[in-house]
Design an enzyme around this catalytic site. Structure first.
Site, PDB file in Angstrom:
ATOM      1  N   TRP A 284      11.890  62.474  16.936  1.00  0.00           N
ATOM      2  CA  TRP A 284      12.299  63.178  15.719  1.00  0.00           C
ATOM      3  C   TRP A 284      13.056  64.447  16.088  1.00  0.00           C
ATOM      4  O   TRP A 284      12.728  65.123  17.049  1.00  0.00           O
ATOM      5  CB  TRP A 284      11.081  63.569  14.874  1.00  0.00           C
ATOM      6  CG  TRP A 284      10.241  62.420  14.420  1.00  0.00           C
ATOM      7  CD1 TRP A 284       8.961  62.141  14.817  1.00  0.00           C
ATOM      8  CD2 TRP A 284      10.609  61.391  13.505  1.00  0.00           C
ATOM      9  NE1 TRP A 284       8.513  61.006  14.202  1.00  0.00           N
ATOM     10  CE2 TRP A 284       9.506  60.512  13.389  1.00  0.00           C
ATOM     11  CE3 TRP A 284      11.766  61.115  12.770  1.00  0.00           C
ATOM     12  CZ2 TRP A 284       9.522  59.388  12.561  1.00  0.00           C
ATOM     13  CZ3 TRP A 284      11.779  59.990  11.957  1.00  0.00           C
ATOM     14  CH2 TRP A 284      10.670  59.145  11.864  1.00  0.00           C
TER      15      TRP A 284
ATOM     16  N   ASN B  18      12.530  54.702  -8.301  1.00  0.00           N
ATOM     17  CA  ASN B  18      11.982  54.103  -7.086  1.00  0.00           C
ATOM     18  C   ASN B  18      13.051  53.672  -6.079  1.00  0.00           C
ATOM     19  O   ASN B  18      12.938  53.920  -4.877  1.00  0.00           O
ATOM     20  CB  ASN B  18      11.106  52.912  -7.455  1.00  0.00           C
ATOM     21  CG  ASN B  18      10.612  52.167  -6.225  1.00  0.00           C
ATOM     22  OD1 ASN B  18      11.100  51.099  -5.895  1.00  0.00           O
ATOM     23  ND2 ASN B  18       9.666  52.750  -5.510  1.00  0.00           N
TER      24      ASN B  18
ATOM     25  N   TRP C  39       6.021  56.340   2.679  1.00  0.00           N
ATOM     26  CA  TRP C  39       6.809  57.053   3.689  1.00  0.00           C
ATOM     27  C   TRP C  39       6.672  56.393   5.054  1.00  0.00           C
ATOM     28  O   TRP C  39       7.645  56.283   5.800  1.00  0.00           O
ATOM     29  CB  TRP C  39       6.430  58.536   3.737  1.00  0.00           C
ATOM     30  CG  TRP C  39       7.218  59.325   2.744  1.00  0.00           C
ATOM     31  CD1 TRP C  39       6.838  59.688   1.488  1.00  0.00           C
ATOM     32  CD2 TRP C  39       8.562  59.820   2.914  1.00  0.00           C
ATOM     33  NE1 TRP C  39       7.857  60.373   0.866  1.00  0.00           N
ATOM     34  CE2 TRP C  39       8.923  60.465   1.721  1.00  0.00           C
ATOM     35  CE3 TRP C  39       9.489  59.764   3.960  1.00  0.00           C
ATOM     36  CZ2 TRP C  39      10.165  61.066   1.535  1.00  0.00           C
ATOM     37  CZ3 TRP C  39      10.730  60.359   3.779  1.00  0.00           C
ATOM     38  CH2 TRP C  39      11.065  60.999   2.581  1.00  0.00           C
TER      39      TRP C  39
ATOM     40  N   TRP D 183       9.086  61.810   9.039  1.00  0.00           N
ATOM     41  CA  TRP D 183       8.712  61.331   7.697  1.00  0.00           C
ATOM     42  C   TRP D 183       7.732  62.278   7.020  1.00  0.00           C
ATOM     43  O   TRP D 183       7.675  62.355   5.788  1.00  0.00           O
ATOM     44  CB  TRP D 183       8.145  59.917   7.749  1.00  0.00           C
ATOM     45  CG  TRP D 183       6.870  59.737   8.532  1.00  0.00           C
ATOM     46  CD1 TRP D 183       6.760  59.412   9.858  1.00  0.00           C
ATOM     47  CD2 TRP D 183       5.532  59.861   8.051  1.00  0.00           C
ATOM     48  NE1 TRP D 183       5.436  59.338  10.225  1.00  0.00           N
ATOM     49  CE2 TRP D 183       4.657  59.604   9.135  1.00  0.00           C
ATOM     50  CE3 TRP D 183       4.966  60.163   6.810  1.00  0.00           C
ATOM     51  CZ2 TRP D 183       3.264  59.644   9.020  1.00  0.00           C
ATOM     52  CZ3 TRP D 183       3.579  60.207   6.704  1.00  0.00           C
ATOM     53  CH2 TRP D 183       2.738  59.948   7.789  1.00  0.00           C
TER      54      TRP D 183
ATOM     55  N   GLU E  19       4.198  44.522  -8.159  1.00  0.00           N
ATOM     56  CA  GLU E  19       4.404  45.963  -7.955  1.00  0.00           C
ATOM     57  C   GLU E  19       3.089  46.722  -8.148  1.00  0.00           C
ATOM     58  O   GLU E  19       2.774  47.650  -7.416  1.00  0.00           O
ATOM     59  CB  GLU E  19       5.463  46.506  -8.910  1.00  0.00           C
ATOM     60  CG  GLU E  19       6.858  45.943  -8.677  1.00  0.00           C
ATOM     61  CD  GLU E  19       7.353  46.152  -7.255  1.00  0.00           C
ATOM     62  OE1 GLU E  19       7.115  47.230  -6.692  1.00  0.00           O
ATOM     63  OE2 GLU E  19       7.962  45.228  -6.696  1.00  0.00           O
TER      64      GLU E  19
ATOM     65  N   TRP F 128       1.137  46.516  -5.114  1.00  0.00           N
ATOM     66  CA  TRP F 128       1.508  47.449  -4.039  1.00  0.00           C
ATOM     67  C   TRP F 128       0.712  48.738  -4.137  1.00  0.00           C
ATOM     68  O   TRP F 128       0.353  49.351  -3.127  1.00  0.00           O
ATOM     69  CB  TRP F 128       3.018  47.732  -4.059  1.00  0.00           C
ATOM     70  CG  TRP F 128       3.722  46.714  -3.239  1.00  0.00           C
ATOM     71  CD1 TRP F 128       4.256  45.550  -3.677  1.00  0.00           C
ATOM     72  CD2 TRP F 128       3.893  46.739  -1.826  1.00  0.00           C
ATOM     73  NE1 TRP F 128       4.755  44.847  -2.621  1.00  0.00           N
ATOM     74  CE2 TRP F 128       4.555  45.550  -1.476  1.00  0.00           C
ATOM     75  CE3 TRP F 128       3.561  47.639  -0.814  1.00  0.00           C
ATOM     76  CZ2 TRP F 128       4.879  45.237  -0.150  1.00  0.00           C
ATOM     77  CZ3 TRP F 128       3.886  47.336   0.491  1.00  0.00           C
ATOM     78  CH2 TRP F 128       4.538  46.144   0.812  1.00  0.00           C
TER      79      TRP F 128
END
Length: 477
Positions: free
Chosen positions: A305, A340, A381, A358, A274, A277
């Site tokens: 969109w 999260n 995102w 987004w 993690e 990331w």
DNA sequence: TTTTGAGTTGTTCGA
DNA sequence: GTCGAACAACTCAAA
């Protein structure tokens, strides 16, 4: 002229004394240290700290100043003007800082560096905030990675992070009066409505140490299973501390590795991945500065969109009619934080089920999250939207009901943030619209009055999203 | 250069 | 209720 050389240490996202390579190097040079922080909203453009971050930043800078015995000079304005002027005025010999990855900072810092060097001032920059220098990790052909697993397993494999540095002893701080600096006026409190006591955060290096210690004591061993459970506190809660650099990933990594016994082996690996990331997001932003605003996959430029402000507002306010989404969005609004797992559910809902861009969600999170981090926020995102670096399967569309049942099985999390549903039985806590009339009645819930009816239908909106995605696959679109 | 295997986090359907 | 298969086509990484 001063008797000893003067070194400016420019604090940015590294608001700590321990394991701070810039500070450590400056102290080691024997110079008198002049520590500086600059609130540089102007040069940040669109990406100055969001509302929630400002609250944190103000507290953290204050804490840092206290650790520095009040020697921190705090300015407000353009760093590209303030820093060279200050260096000139005090006759600084060198300026030290730790590098950042935000595109606006990279550009600004490069210009400042040139300017100072031309004035004969030595510049010393370090990698203080990442285990693996984003500029150093590269494929064998020299280009940056776009996929996490090879980035982590290969790209980072031979780069060993440094051992954490101690806080420098006997800092020789500049104590001269400095009427020009010291703008102590805090930025406006960002979330005047939020209750500081409620969330229990303590910005600053000591607070970060406490959170880390707490996590090592009670969180780490069950991290692998508990991290996905918003109803039990299974995450580390280190994100804002890491973002502001009150603790470094090196310190965290080292502390966690010490616990790598037999039982905690999996948990440690999971946690380190993690952390990786975070590294990967920084790597992406460093190499693709457009990550904040452009689809990394160009074909998404023609994604259909919708632009519906009513839907966006319902999402922001936690009034979508889907308890898991609403609980998350209300947790965010009330506390400046969201678990999260719930971030993914809420984000997926906005992008896939509501078909909202987004960037709308990224902007909202940026403004509302205490731990808002440009690299993590942008990369995540794009990941949720499917336009990011790695090709997420098009069919990965979260179902807020099944996700709720899986990760908030008793509905504790929903009940905490959506109290109007609190007395609803577990069976319907994630899908109140399916509850029979008498169940709703005895729970005192009138759908559409006390709590909204679903703003979209799940199956239909899922199909619609799938269609939108398959429209991208067509050649020559 | 070409080829091959793989890619954080999921859902639904039908056996 | 559980379980495995199906769900596009594509890009990236590495051989």
């Amino acid at each position: 002229m001063p008797q000893t050389p003067i070194a400016i240490v420019w604090f940015r996202q590294d608001l700590r004394l321990a394991d701070n390579p810039a500070l450590y190097a400056a102290a080691g040079s024997g110079a008198t240290i002049l520590p500086v922080f600059i609130h540089d909203d102007e040069e940040a453009g669109d990406w100055g700290p969001g509302s929630a971050s400002r609250w944190w930043l103000r507290k953290s800078v204050t804490a840092l100043n206290e650790s520095l015995q009040g020697a921190l000079r705090i300015y407000r304005g353009k760093a590209s003007e303030i820093l060279p002027k200050l260096a000139r005025d005090v006759g600084a010999d060198a300026v030290y800082w730790n590098r950042c990855v935000e595109p606006w900072r990279v550009l600004r810092d490069r210009a400042i560096k040139e300017q100072l060097q031309q004035a004969g001032i030595r510049i010393h920059t370090s990698n203080g905030s990442y285990l693996y220098d984003p500029a150093e990790v590269a494929k064998p052909d020299g280009t940056p990675y776009r996929v996490f697993t090879p980035f982590y397993r290969r790209g980072c494999k031979d780069l060993s992070p440094r051992q954490p540095l101690p806080a420098p002893k006997n800092l020789r701080l500049d104590n001269s009066s400095h009427p020009d600096g010291h703008d102590e006026k805090p930025p406006l409190p960002a979330f005047p409505w939020f209750d500081e006591a409620e969330h229990g955060w303590q910005p600053g290096e000591q607070g970060a140490r406490d959170v880390l210690a707490q996590f090592l004591d009670t969180g780490l061993e069950r991290y692998a299973e508990a991290r996905d459970r918003p109803d039990i506190d299974g995450v580390s809660r280190l994100s804002p501390h890491l973002h502001f650099g009150e603790v470094s990933p090196h310190q965290v990594r080292e502390a966690v590795l010490e616990r790598k016994g037999k039982q905690q082996h999996d948990a440690v690996d999971k946690f380190l991945s993690e952390l990786a990331w975070r590294e990967f997001s920084a790597h992406l932003l460093y190499h693709w500065p457009e990550l904040t605003h452009d689809n990394l996959q160009k074909k998404f430029d023609r994604f259909p969109w919708q632009q519906d402000e009513n839907l966006q507002q319902a999402w922001q306010q936690g009034a979508t009619g889907y308890p898991m989404v609403d609980a998350g969005m209300r947790q965010l609004w009330r506390t400046g934080y969201m678990h999260n797992r719930v971030r993914m559910i809420a984000a997926s809902f906005l992008v896939k089920n509501l078909l909202q861009d987004w960037r709308v969600g990224a902007r909202w999170f940026w403004n509302s999250l205490l731990d808002a981090d440009l690299a993590n926020n942008s990369a995540s995102w794009q990941w949720v939207a499917g336009c990011g670096a790695d090709a997420a399967p098009y069919f990965r569309i979260y179902n807020p009901v099944s996700q709720g049942r899986k990760f908030d099985p008793n509905g504790d999390y929903v009940r905490r943030y959506v109290p109007e549903l609190a007395t609803l039985p577990d069976k319907y806590i994630h899908c109140p619209w399916e509850a029979p009339a008498h169940v709703l009645e005895s729970a005192g819930v009138k759908l559409g009055e006390d709590y909204p009816k679903p703003i979209v239908e799940l199956a239909a909106s899922r199909t619609r999203a799938l269609d939108a995605f398959s429209s991208l696959a067509k050649k020559a679109g």
